[in-house]
Motif scaffolding. Sequence first.
Motif, PDB file in Angstrom:
ATOM      1  N   ILE A 140       0.853  -1.197   0.000  1.00  0.00           N
ATOM      2  CA  ILE A 140       0.000   0.000   0.000  1.00  0.00           C
ATOM      3  C   ILE A 140       0.882   1.239   0.000  1.00  0.00           C
ATOM      4  CG2 ILE A 140      -1.678   1.331   1.354  1.00  0.00           C
ATOM      5  CD1 ILE A 140      -3.176  -1.109   1.077  1.00  0.00           C
ATOM      6  N   GLU A 141       0.563   2.166  -0.879  1.00  0.00           N
ATOM      7  CA  GLU A 141       1.152   3.501  -0.841  1.00  0.00           C
ATOM      8  C   GLU A 141       0.077   4.447  -0.313  1.00  0.00           C
ATOM      9  OE1 GLU A 141       3.411   4.995  -4.228  1.00  0.00           O
ATOM     10  OE2 GLU A 141       3.437   2.927  -4.986  1.00  0.00           O
ATOM     11  N   ALA A 142       0.398   5.159   0.752  1.00  0.00           N
ATOM     12  CA  ALA A 142      -0.556   6.076   1.379  1.00  0.00           C
ATOM     13  C   ALA A 142      -0.644   7.369   0.572  1.00  0.00           C
ATOM     14  CB  ALA A 142      -0.119   6.388   2.799  1.00  0.00           C
ATOM     15  N   PRO A 143      -1.831   7.959   0.507  1.00  0.00           N
ATOM     16  CA  PRO A 143      -1.962   9.242  -0.197  1.00  0.00           C
ATOM     17  C   PRO A 143      -1.325  10.392   0.579  1.00  0.00           C
ATOM     18  CG  PRO A 143      -4.052   8.613   0.772  1.00  0.00           C
ATOM     19  CD  PRO A 143      -3.107   7.472   1.002  1.00  0.00           C
ATOM     20  N   ASP A 144      -1.237  10.228   1.897  1.00  0.00           N
ATOM     21  CA  ASP A 144      -0.544  11.198   2.749  1.00  0.00           C
ATOM     22  C   ASP A 144      -0.093  10.470   4.008  1.00  0.00           C
ATOM     23  OD1 ASP A 144      -2.402  11.735   5.141  1.00  0.00           O
ATOM     24  OD2 ASP A 144      -3.765  12.176   3.467  1.00  0.00           O
ATOM     25  N   HIS A 145       0.671  11.152   4.836  1.00  0.00           N
ATOM     26  CA  HIS A 145       1.224  10.501   6.028  1.00  0.00           C
ATOM     27  C   HIS A 145       0.747  11.184   7.306  1.00  0.00           C
ATOM     28  CE1 HIS A 145       3.759   7.905   3.599  1.00  0.00           C
ATOM     29  NE2 HIS A 145       3.911   8.949   2.801  1.00  0.00           N
ATOM     30  N   SER A 146      -0.461  11.694   7.257  1.00  0.00           N
ATOM     31  CA  SER A 146      -1.013  12.384   8.419  1.00  0.00           C
ATOM     32  C   SER A 146      -1.455  11.385   9.485  1.00  0.00           C
ATOM     33  CB  SER A 146      -2.220  13.231   7.992  1.00  0.00           C
ATOM     34  OG  SER A 146      -3.287  12.388   7.583  1.00  0.00           O
ATOM     35  N   ALA A 163       9.549   0.858   5.351  1.00  0.00           N
ATOM     36  CA  ALA A 163      10.436   1.865   4.789  1.00  0.00           C
ATOM     37  C   ALA A 163      10.705   1.434   3.355  1.00  0.00           C
ATOM     38  CB  ALA A 163      11.739   1.941   5.577  1.00  0.00           C
ATOM     39  N   GLY A 164      10.803   2.381   2.450  1.00  0.00           N
ATOM     40  CA  GLY A 164      11.074   2.040   1.055  1.00  0.00           C
ATOM     41  C   GLY A 164       9.943   2.449   0.139  1.00  0.00           C
ATOM     42  N   GLU A 165       9.756   1.704  -0.940  1.00  0.00           N
ATOM     43  CA  GLU A 165       8.794   2.079  -1.976  1.00  0.00           C
ATOM     44  C   GLU A 165       7.348   2.001  -1.520  1.00  0.00           C
ATOM     45  OE1 GLU A 165       9.347   0.321  -5.796  1.00  0.00           O
ATOM     46  OE2 GLU A 165      11.529   0.440  -5.636  1.00  0.00           O
ATOM     47  N   MET A 166       7.014   1.028  -0.689  1.00  0.00           N
ATOM     48  CA  MET A 166       5.645   0.925  -0.195  1.00  0.00           C
ATOM     49  C   MET A 166       5.605   1.409   1.250  1.00  0.00           C
ATOM     50  SD  MET A 166       5.032  -3.139   0.476  1.00  0.00           S
ATOM     51  CE  MET A 166       6.059  -3.759  -0.840  1.00  0.00           C
ATOM     52  N   ASP A 167       4.459   1.923   1.642  1.00  0.00           N
ATOM     53  CA  ASP A 167       4.300   2.427   3.007  1.00  0.00           C
ATOM     54  C   ASP A 167       3.830   1.346   3.977  1.00  0.00           C
ATOM     55  OD1 ASP A 167       4.977   5.156   2.382  1.00  0.00           O
ATOM     56  OD2 ASP A 167       3.022   5.307   1.380  1.00  0.00           O
ATOM     57  N   TYR A 168       3.011   0.408   3.482  1.00  0.00           N
ATOM     58  CA  TYR A 168       2.463  -0.652   4.324  1.00  0.00           C
ATOM     59  C   TYR A 168       2.474  -1.962   3.553  1.00  0.00           C
ATOM     60  CZ  TYR A 168       0.958   3.157   7.237  1.00  0.00           C
ATOM     61  OH  TYR A 168       0.964   4.272   8.034  1.00  0.00           O
ATOM     62  N   LEU A 169       2.671  -3.050   4.291  1.00  0.00           N
ATOM     63  CA  LEU A 169       2.598  -4.387   3.713  1.00  0.00           C
ATOM     64  C   LEU A 169       1.596  -5.186   4.535  1.00  0.00           C
ATOM     65  CD1 LEU A 169       3.699  -6.503   1.691  1.00  0.00           C
ATOM     66  CD2 LEU A 169       5.385  -7.115   3.443  1.00  0.00           C
ATOM     67  N   LEU A 170       0.643  -5.791   3.855  1.00  0.00           N
ATOM     68  CA  LEU A 170      -0.399  -6.584   4.506  1.00  0.00           C
ATOM     69  C   LEU A 170      -0.290  -8.029   4.052  1.00  0.00           C
ATOM     70  CD1 LEU A 170      -1.445  -3.597   4.425  1.00  0.00           C
ATOM     71  CD2 LEU A 170      -3.726  -4.519   4.171  1.00  0.00           C
ATOM     72  N   ARG A 171      -0.545  -8.944   4.970  1.00  0.00           N
ATOM     73  CA  ARG A 171      -0.699 -10.357   4.620  1.00  0.00           C
ATOM     74  C   ARG A 171      -2.160 -10.703   4.819  1.00  0.00           C
ATOM     75  NH1 ARG A 171      -0.935 -15.411   7.124  1.00  0.00           N
ATOM     76  NH2 ARG A 171      -0.409 -14.515   9.145  1.00  0.00           N
ATOM     77  N   VAL A 172      -2.776 -11.197   3.768  1.00  0.00           N
ATOM     78  CA  VAL A 172      -4.207 -11.470   3.755  1.00  0.00           C
ATOM     79  C   VAL A 172      -4.434 -12.940   3.445  1.00  0.00           C
ATOM     80  CG1 VAL A 172      -6.344 -10.950   2.502  1.00  0.00           C
ATOM     81  CG2 VAL A 172      -4.730  -9.113   2.997  1.00  0.00           C
ATOM     82  N   SER A 173      -5.382 -13.570   4.135  1.00  0.00           N
ATOM     83  CA  SER A 173      -5.776 -14.948   3.842  1.00  0.00           C
ATOM     84  C   SER A 173      -7.258 -14.966   3.507  1.00  0.00           C
ATOM     85  CB  SER A 173      -5.507 -15.860   5.045  1.00  0.00           C
ATOM     86  OG  SER A 173      -4.124 -16.030   5.225  1.00  0.00           O
ATOM     87  N   VAL A 174      -7.569 -15.472   2.323  1.00  0.00           N
ATOM     88  CA  VAL A 174      -8.948 -15.549   1.849  1.00  0.00           C
ATOM     89  C   VAL A 174      -9.169 -16.897   1.167  1.00  0.00           C
ATOM     90  CG1 VAL A 174      -9.347 -13.058   1.581  1.00  0.00           C
ATOM     91  CG2 VAL A 174      -8.292 -14.335  -0.283  1.00  0.00           C
ATOM     92  N   PRO A 175     -10.438 -17.299   1.003  1.00  0.00           N
ATOM     93  CA  PRO A 175     -10.698 -18.586   0.348  1.00  0.00           C
ATOM     94  C   PRO A 175     -10.276 -18.617  -1.124  1.00  0.00           C
ATOM     95  CG  PRO A 175     -12.588 -17.925   1.658  1.00  0.00           C
ATOM     96  CD  PRO A 175     -11.648 -16.748   1.619  1.00  0.00           C
ATOM     97  N   ASP A 176     -10.536 -17.528  -1.850  1.00  0.00           N
ATOM     98  CA  ASP A 176     -10.269 -17.553  -3.288  1.00  0.00           C
ATOM     99  C   ASP A 176     -10.266 -16.131  -3.851  1.00  0.00           C
ATOM    100  OD1 ASP A 176     -13.016 -16.801  -3.576  1.00  0.00           O
ATOM    101  OD2 ASP A 176     -13.607 -18.897  -3.710  1.00  0.00           O
ATOM    102  N   MET A 177     -10.114 -16.020  -5.159  1.00  0.00           N
ATOM    103  CA  MET A 177     -10.012 -14.718  -5.826  1.00  0.00           C
ATOM    104  C   MET A 177     -11.298 -13.903  -5.691  1.00  0.00           C
ATOM    105  SD  MET A 177      -7.927 -12.729  -7.331  1.00  0.00           S
ATOM    106  CE  MET A 177      -6.608 -13.718  -7.964  1.00  0.00           C
ATOM    107  N   THR A 178     -12.440 -14.544  -5.680  1.00  0.00           N
ATOM    108  CA  THR A 178     -13.706 -13.821  -5.521  1.00  0.00           C
ATOM    109  C   THR A 178     -13.750 -13.121  -4.164  1.00  0.00           C
ATOM    110  OG1 THR A 178     -14.838 -15.399  -6.962  1.00  0.00           O
ATOM    111  CG2 THR A 178     -16.224 -14.064  -5.496  1.00  0.00           C
ATOM    112  N   PHE A 179     -13.338 -13.817  -3.125  1.00  0.00           N
ATOM    113  CA  PHE A 179     -13.298 -13.203  -1.794  1.00  0.00           C
ATOM    114  C   PHE A 179     -12.258 -12.096  -1.736  1.00  0.00           C
ATOM    115  CE2 PHE A 179     -16.045 -15.314   1.279  1.00  0.00           C
ATOM    116  CZ  PHE A 179     -16.502 -16.396   0.544  1.00  0.00           C
ATOM    117  N   PHE A 180     -11.113 -12.316  -2.405  1.00  0.00           N
ATOM    118  CA  PHE A 180     -10.097 -11.268  -2.426  1.00  0.00           C
ATOM    119  C   PHE A 180     -10.633 -10.021  -3.114  1.00  0.00           C
ATOM    120  CE2 PHE A 180      -6.774  -8.899  -4.586  1.00  0.00           C
ATOM    121  CZ  PHE A 180      -6.115  -8.410  -3.466  1.00  0.00           C
ATOM    122  N   ASP A 181     -11.314 -10.191  -4.221  1.00  0.00           N
ATOM    123  CA  ASP A 181     -11.858  -9.043  -4.938  1.00  0.00           C
ATOM    124  C   ASP A 181     -12.835  -8.262  -4.058  1.00  0.00           C
ATOM    125  OD1 ASP A 181     -12.209  -7.393  -7.281  1.00  0.00           O
ATOM    126  OD2 ASP A 181     -14.145  -8.384  -7.578  1.00  0.00           O
ATOM    127  N   ALA A 182     -13.673  -8.967  -3.309  1.00  0.00           N
ATOM    128  CA  ALA A 182     -14.610  -8.299  -2.400  1.00  0.00           C
ATOM    129  C   ALA A 182     -13.857  -7.559  -1.292  1.00  0.00           C
ATOM    130  CB  ALA A 182     -15.580  -9.310  -1.801  1.00  0.00           C
TER     131      ALA A 182
END
Length: 157
Positions: A72-78, A102-121
């Motif tokens: 995730i890249e944040a739109p601002d750092h407020s 620190a670096g190119e992305m501001d946040y890194l998330l690890r997500v677990s979902v059943p499948d691509m449909t759930f990820f899209d939601a």
Amino acid sequence: MDDLDLIDRKIVAALMRDATQPVAQIADQVGLSQTPCWKRIQKLESAGVLTGRVALADPGKLGFGLTVFIGIEAPDHSAEWRETFAKATDSFPEIMEVYRMAGEMDYLLRVSVPDMTFFDALYKRLTDAVPIRNLTSHFAMERMKYSTAYPVDTRNR
């Protein structure tokens, strides 16, 4: 409790391997009797070294066959955006871990979902909940190594 002695490190390592072990078994492994071992475990818990005891589960057998790492890249750092983002990520149980980077992305998330449909939601709900400059998804094809145990030094120093 900045500096753990050898026995404390051995106790922590034993519990990270298997927290279901009886105290007597841990005591034998670290060279203590049961009561002093139990007192050290309580001390480690009260000092925040041991933060909890959980059962580990196979995500695939629970129906969570897709692991996604989201940059995730944040739109601002407020402070306001960070608070909104923290509340949003806390509200999604599928988001297992969140790291500020620190670096190119501001946040890194690890997500677990059943499948691509759930990820899209999830993607849609997350991007509706908080403004994001850029979101990049990386899909895990295979988990080759996984551990919750830190490599605690159990050698005598």
